[in-house]
Design a protein around this motif. Structure first.
Motif, mmCIF file in Angstrom:
data_model
loop_
_atom_site.group_PDB
_atom_site.id
_atom_site.type_symbol
_atom_site.label_atom_id
_atom_site.label_comp_id
_atom_site.label_asym_id
_atom_site.label_seq_id
_atom_site.Cartn_x
_atom_site.Cartn_y
_atom_site.Cartn_z
ATOM 1 N N GLY A 200 39.364 -39.101 -16.194
ATOM 2 C CA GLY A 200 39.599 -38.414 -14.932
ATOM 3 C C GLY A 200 40.685 -39.015 -14.070
ATOM 4 O O GLY A 200 40.894 -38.577 -12.944
ATOM 5 N N GLU A 201 41.395 -40.009 -14.575
ATOM 6 C CA GLU A 201 42.515 -40.564 -13.814
ATOM 7 C C GLU A 201 43.749 -39.713 -14.079
ATOM 8 O O GLU A 201 43.748 -38.853 -14.955
ATOM 9 C CB GLU A 201 42.725 -42.034 -14.187
ATOM 10 N N ARG A 202 44.796 -39.940 -13.325
ATOM 11 C CA ARG A 202 45.973 -39.077 -13.390
ATOM 12 C C ARG A 202 47.261 -39.852 -13.692
ATOM 13 O O ARG A 202 48.148 -39.940 -12.853
ATOM 14 C CB ARG A 202 46.143 -38.321 -12.067
ATOM 15 N N PRO A 203 47.397 -40.385 -14.893
ATOM 16 C CA PRO A 203 48.625 -41.115 -15.239
ATOM 17 C C PRO A 203 49.750 -40.172 -15.677
ATOM 18 O O PRO A 203 50.359 -40.335 -16.735
ATOM 19 C CB PRO A 203 48.161 -42.007 -16.390
ATOM 20 N N TYR A 204 50.002 -39.159 -14.869
ATOM 21 C CA TYR A 204 50.962 -38.124 -15.251
ATOM 22 C C TYR A 204 52.373 -38.666 -15.445
ATOM 23 O O TYR A 204 53.073 -38.271 -16.376
ATOM 24 C CB TYR A 204 50.979 -37.002 -14.213
ATOM 25 N N ALA A 205 52.805 -39.565 -14.580
ATOM 26 C CA ALA A 205 54.162 -40.109 -14.704
ATOM 27 C C ALA A 205 54.326 -40.879 -16.009
ATOM 28 O O ALA A 205 55.395 -40.846 -16.629
ATOM 29 C CB ALA A 205 54.488 -41.000 -13.510
ATOM 30 N N VAL A 206 53.277 -41.549 -16.434
ATOM 31 C CA VAL A 206 53.326 -42.283 -17.703
ATOM 32 C C VAL A 206 53.502 -41.295 -18.854
ATOM 33 O O VAL A 206 54.342 -41.483 -19.739
ATOM 34 C CB VAL A 206 52.047 -43.123 -17.917
ATOM 35 N N ALA A 207 52.716 -40.237 -18.836
ATOM 36 C CA ALA A 207 52.790 -39.233 -19.901
ATOM 37 C C ALA A 207 54.171 -38.588 -19.954
ATOM 38 O O ALA A 207 54.723 -38.370 -21.041
ATOM 39 C CB ALA A 207 51.715 -38.173 -19.688
ATOM 40 N N GLY B 31 41.582 -34.369 -18.201
ATOM 41 C CA GLY B 31 42.215 -34.688 -16.923
ATOM 42 C C GLY B 31 43.560 -34.031 -16.697
ATOM 43 O O GLY B 31 44.198 -34.262 -15.674
ATOM 44 N N ALA B 32 44.001 -33.212 -17.628
ATOM 45 C CA ALA B 32 45.326 -32.595 -17.521
ATOM 46 C C ALA B 32 45.264 -31.341 -16.653
ATOM 47 O O ALA B 32 44.564 -30.390 -16.972
ATOM 48 C CB ALA B 32 45.851 -32.247 -18.905
ATOM 49 N N SER B 33 46.007 -31.352 -15.576
ATOM 50 C CA SER B 33 46.063 -30.176 -14.705
ATOM 51 C C SER B 33 47.059 -29.162 -15.268
ATOM 52 O O SER B 33 47.873 -29.481 -16.142
ATOM 53 C CB SER B 33 46.499 -30.586 -13.297
ATOM 54 N N ARG B 34 47.010 -27.972 -14.745
ATOM 55 C CA ARG B 34 47.943 -26.935 -15.185
ATOM 56 C C ARG B 34 49.385 -27.343 -14.873
ATOM 57 O O ARG B 34 50.286 -27.165 -15.688
ATOM 58 C CB ARG B 34 47.589 -25.615 -14.506
ATOM 59 N N ARG B 35 49.581 -27.888 -13.700
ATOM 60 C CA ARG B 35 50.922 -28.331 -13.309
ATOM 61 C C ARG B 35 51.422 -29.440 -14.236
ATOM 62 O O ARG B 35 52.581 -29.461 -14.632
ATOM 63 C CB ARG B 35 50.887 -28.808 -11.865
ATOM 64 N N PHE B 36 50.539 -30.376 -14.579
ATOM 65 C CA PHE B 36 50.915 -31.451 -15.499
ATOM 66 C C PHE B 36 51.287 -30.884 -16.869
ATOM 67 O O PHE B 36 52.283 -31.287 -17.464
ATOM 68 C CB PHE B 36 49.776 -32.465 -15.637
#
Length: 139
Positions: free
Chosen positions: A95-102, A124-129
């Motif tokens: 449930g964390e959001r390491p989007y920048a890493v991905a 944990g992946a949002s639509r925007r991500f």
């Protein structure tokens, strides 16, 4: 080897140009996340130490920051990036959001798009991500 009395000494040595590789290895083994980040910011850090740092526990902001630095590091090889990829998947699953890493991983040529795209399907992946990930993988 230099005697280190406190966290400030560790950080100064991690940032100091010309710190010998054996000292860098000693710093990577320290229990200070801010020292790990300082090491990961060094352009001269070895691939082996990047792998070692990538295996450190990644949680919260500190973990995502460290993983992001490694994902963007020019000396990070495929093995180090795969470790970061697995840790990123774990963070997303928790449930964390390491989007920048991905997104940084998606831009690395060492990782095929199929390996990174699985991150978009995790809980944990949002639509925007997912949209950003598809764009990053397309370039």
């Amino acid at each position: 080897m230099r005697t280190l009395h406190g966290p400030k000494d560790y950080l100064e040595l991690a940032r100091a140009p010309g710190t010998p590789p054996e000292e860098l290895a000693r710093l990577a083994a320290a229990d200070f996340p801010f020292v790990w980040r300082a090491l990961a910011e060094r352009p001269d850090l070895s691939t082996e130490l990047l792998r070692s740092l990538a295996r450190r526990p990644a949680a919260g902001w500190n973990g995502a920051c460290l993983l992001g630095l490694i994902a963007r590091h020019p000396n990070a090889d495929r093995e180090a990036l795969l470790i970061v990829l697995a840790a990123t998947a774990d963070l997303l699953g928790r449930g964390e959001r390491p989007y920048a890493v991905a997104l940084a991983l998606a831009r690395r040529i060492e990782l095929p798009a199929g390996e990174v795209s699985v991150l978009g399907g995790l809980a944990g992946a949002s639509r925007r991500f997912r949209r950003g990930l598809r764009r990053a993988l397309a370039h």
